[in-house]
Design a protein around this motif. Structure first.
Motif, PDB file in Angstrom:
ATOM      1  N   THR A 192      18.770 -12.041  28.084  1.00 43.50           N
ATOM      2  CA  THR A 192      18.009 -13.104  28.740  1.00 43.50           C
ATOM      3  C   THR A 192      17.147 -13.798  27.691  1.00 43.50           C
ATOM      4  O   THR A 192      16.632 -13.159  26.769  1.00 43.50           O
ATOM      5  N   VAL A 193      17.007 -15.098  27.854  1.00 45.96           N
ATOM      6  CA  VAL A 193      16.187 -15.876  26.932  1.00 45.96           C
ATOM      7  C   VAL A 193      14.778 -15.300  26.916  1.00 45.96           C
ATOM      8  O   VAL A 193      14.220 -14.946  27.955  1.00 45.96           O
ATOM      9  N   GLY A 194      14.236 -15.155  25.719  1.00 45.29           N
ATOM     10  CA  GLY A 194      12.886 -14.618  25.554  1.00 45.29           C
ATOM     11  C   GLY A 194      12.857 -13.163  25.126  1.00 45.29           C
ATOM     12  O   GLY A 194      11.802 -12.670  24.701  1.00 45.29           O
ATOM     13  N   MET A 195      13.988 -12.461  25.229  1.00 40.51           N
ATOM     14  CA  MET A 195      14.012 -11.070  24.756  1.00 40.51           C
ATOM     15  C   MET A 195      13.727 -11.066  23.265  1.00 40.51           C
ATOM     16  O   MET A 195      14.163 -11.948  22.540  1.00 40.51           O
ATOM     17  N   ARG A 196      13.010 -10.025  22.799  1.00 39.76           N
ATOM     18  CA  ARG A 196      12.592  -9.965  21.400  1.00 39.76           C
ATOM     19  C   ARG A 196      12.712  -8.537  20.872  1.00 39.76           C
ATOM     20  O   ARG A 196      12.440  -7.587  21.590  1.00 39.76           O
ATOM     21  N   VAL A 197      13.095  -8.441  19.603  1.00 41.95           N
ATOM     22  CA  VAL A 197      13.113  -7.171  18.879  1.00 41.95           C
ATOM     23  C   VAL A 197      12.302  -7.379  17.614  1.00 41.95           C
ATOM     24  O   VAL A 197      12.402  -8.428  16.960  1.00 41.95           O
ATOM     25  N   THR A 198      11.482  -6.394  17.258  1.00 39.01           N
ATOM     26  CA  THR A 198      10.655  -6.478  16.058  1.00 39.01           C
ATOM     27  C   THR A 198      10.769  -5.183  15.261  1.00 39.01           C
ATOM     28  O   THR A 198      10.719  -4.099  15.831  1.00 39.01           O
ATOM     29  N   HIS A 199      10.946  -5.324  13.961  1.00 39.48           N
ATOM     30  CA  HIS A 199      10.949  -4.193  13.029  1.00 39.48           C
ATOM     31  C   HIS A 199       9.792  -4.387  12.056  1.00 39.48           C
ATOM     32  O   HIS A 199       9.408  -5.522  11.764  1.00 39.48           O
ATOM     33  N   ARG A 200       9.308  -3.290  11.519  1.00 35.51           N
ATOM     34  CA  ARG A 200       8.357  -3.340  10.405  1.00 35.51           C
ATOM     35  C   ARG A 200       8.900  -2.483   9.285  1.00 35.51           C
ATOM     36  O   ARG A 200       9.480  -1.431   9.541  1.00 35.51           O
ATOM     37  N   ARG A 201       8.687  -2.929   8.056  1.00 33.43           N
ATOM     38  CA  ARG A 201       9.119  -2.118   6.922  1.00 33.43           C
ATOM     39  C   ARG A 201       8.292  -2.436   5.680  1.00 33.43           C
ATOM     40  O   ARG A 201       7.760  -3.534   5.543  1.00 33.43           O
ATOM     41  N   TYR A 202       8.222  -1.458   4.832  1.00 30.44           N
ATOM     42  CA  TYR A 202       7.584  -1.585   3.532  1.00 30.44           C
ATOM     43  C   TYR A 202       8.637  -2.100   2.559  1.00 30.44           C
ATOM     44  O   TYR A 202       9.788  -1.649   2.578  1.00 30.44           O
ATOM     45  N   VAL A 203       8.263  -3.034   1.708  1.00 30.32           N
ATOM     46  CA  VAL A 203       9.185  -3.566   0.703  1.00 30.32           C
ATOM     47  C   VAL A 203       8.978  -2.779  -0.591  1.00 30.32           C
ATOM     48  O   VAL A 203       7.943  -2.924  -1.253  1.00 30.32           O
ATOM     49  N   PRO A 204       9.936  -1.920  -0.959  1.00 30.90           N
ATOM     50  CA  PRO A 204       9.746  -1.076  -2.149  1.00 30.90           C
ATOM     51  C   PRO A 204       9.784  -1.881  -3.450  1.00 30.90           C
ATOM     52  O   PRO A 204      10.399  -2.946  -3.526  1.00 30.90           O
ATOM     53  N   TYR A 205       9.139  -1.350  -4.453  1.00 34.81           N
ATOM     54  CA  TYR A 205       9.099  -2.025  -5.757  1.00 34.81           C
ATOM     55  C   TYR A 205      10.479  -2.117  -6.390  1.00 34.81           C
ATOM     56  O   TYR A 205      10.716  -2.982  -7.234  1.00 34.81           O
ATOM     57  N   SER A 206      11.405  -1.299  -5.972  1.00 34.22           N
ATOM     58  CA  SER A 206      12.761  -1.379  -6.521  1.00 34.22           C
ATOM     59  C   SER A 206      13.467  -2.674  -6.106  1.00 34.22           C
ATOM     60  O   SER A 206      14.497  -3.027  -6.677  1.00 34.22           O
ATOM     61  N   TYR A 207      12.922  -3.388  -5.131  1.00 37.88           N
ATOM     62  CA  TYR A 207      13.516  -4.659  -4.696  1.00 37.88           C
ATOM     63  C   TYR A 207      12.927  -5.864  -5.412  1.00 37.88           C
ATOM     64  O   TYR A 207      13.362  -6.982  -5.178  1.00 37.88           O
ATOM     65  N   ALA A 208      11.934  -5.664  -6.264  1.00 36.60           N
ATOM     66  CA  ALA A 208      11.368  -6.772  -7.037  1.00 36.60           C
ATOM     67  C   ALA A 208      12.475  -7.344  -7.917  1.00 36.60           C
ATOM     68  O   ALA A 208      13.171  -6.617  -8.618  1.00 36.60           O
ATOM     69  N   HIS A 209      12.640  -8.656  -7.854  1.00 36.34           N
ATOM     70  CA  HIS A 209      13.752  -9.286  -8.555  1.00 36.34           C
ATOM     71  C   HIS A 209      13.272 -10.298  -9.598  1.00 36.34           C
ATOM     72  O   HIS A 209      13.989 -10.634 -10.516  1.00 36.34           O
ATOM     73  N   TYR A 210      12.065 -10.791  -9.426  1.00 34.72           N
ATOM     74  CA  TYR A 210      11.537 -11.830 -10.305  1.00 34.72           C
ATOM     75  C   TYR A 210      10.131 -11.452 -10.769  1.00 34.72           C
ATOM     76  O   TYR A 210       9.532 -10.508 -10.266  1.00 34.72           O
ATOM     77  N   ALA A 211       9.594 -12.244 -11.691  1.00 35.10           N
ATOM     78  CA  ALA A 211       8.239 -12.022 -12.191  1.00 35.10           C
ATOM     79  C   ALA A 211       7.247 -11.994 -11.028  1.00 35.10           C
ATOM     80  O   ALA A 211       7.458 -12.637  -9.999  1.00 35.10           O
ATOM     81  N   GLY A 212       6.178 -11.248 -11.203  1.00 32.72           N
ATOM     82  CA  GLY A 212       5.166 -11.149 -10.161  1.00 32.72           C
ATOM     83  C   GLY A 212       5.610 -10.313  -8.974  1.00 32.72           C
ATOM     84  O   GLY A 212       5.079 -10.445  -7.875  1.00 32.72           O
TER      85      GLY A 212
END
Length: 143
Positions: free
Chosen positions: A21-41
């Motif tokens: 049905t319109v309006g249904m929602r799913v939400t996730h939360r997650r920590y972004v690990p440092y191993s995913y850093a791809h660029y400076a900063g």
């Protein structure tokens, strides 16, 4: 046994019902690990957000249709702010249109907490309000 009598050839005559049905929602939360850093900063590439959208879309399809679905398209993808290693992000999918087999969803990645470099080593802070980092619209097809 004729083909008409063989239970392996019987096809269902009714479609499974959907809970979508319109309006249904799913939400996730997650920590972004440092191993995913791809660029400076410690910047993380935009594909990280798109992969997260796939995860919430999959759960929403499982909840509504009992199937993981298959992503068909993205539209209007906007990278509004950075996502960086050490962030805690919240990813949501909201159902905006329900077709016979298609499910159109709005997606959003919000940064809800961020590592605090000035605070030293493991310091972090909650962002109030959260920062909207990525938005998109997508279509998933279910059987």
């Amino acid at each position: 046994m004729t083909e008409a009598q063989d239970p392996r050839t019987i096809r269902p005559t009714t479609r499974p019902t959907t809970k979508a049905t319109v309006g249904m929602r799913v939400t996730h939360r997650r920590y972004v690990p440092y191993s995913y850093a791809h660029y400076a900063g410690n910047l993380v590439d935009g594909a990280y957000s798109l992969a997260a959208f796939g995860d919430v879309a999959t759960e929403l399809c499982i909840v509504t249709d009992g199937d993981e679905g298959l992503f068909a398209s993205y539209s209007d993808v906007q990278f509004r702010s950075r996502v960086q290693a050490g962030d805690v992000i919240e990813i949501s999918a909201e159902l905006v249109r329900v077709g016979r087999r298609s499910r159109e969803m709005d997606f959003e990645v919000r940064v809800v907490a961020r590592g605090d470099e000035e605070g030293g080593g493991s310091a972090a802070r909650v962002l109030d309000p959260p920062v909207v980092a990525t938005t998109a619209r997508g279509v998933v097809v279910v059987p």
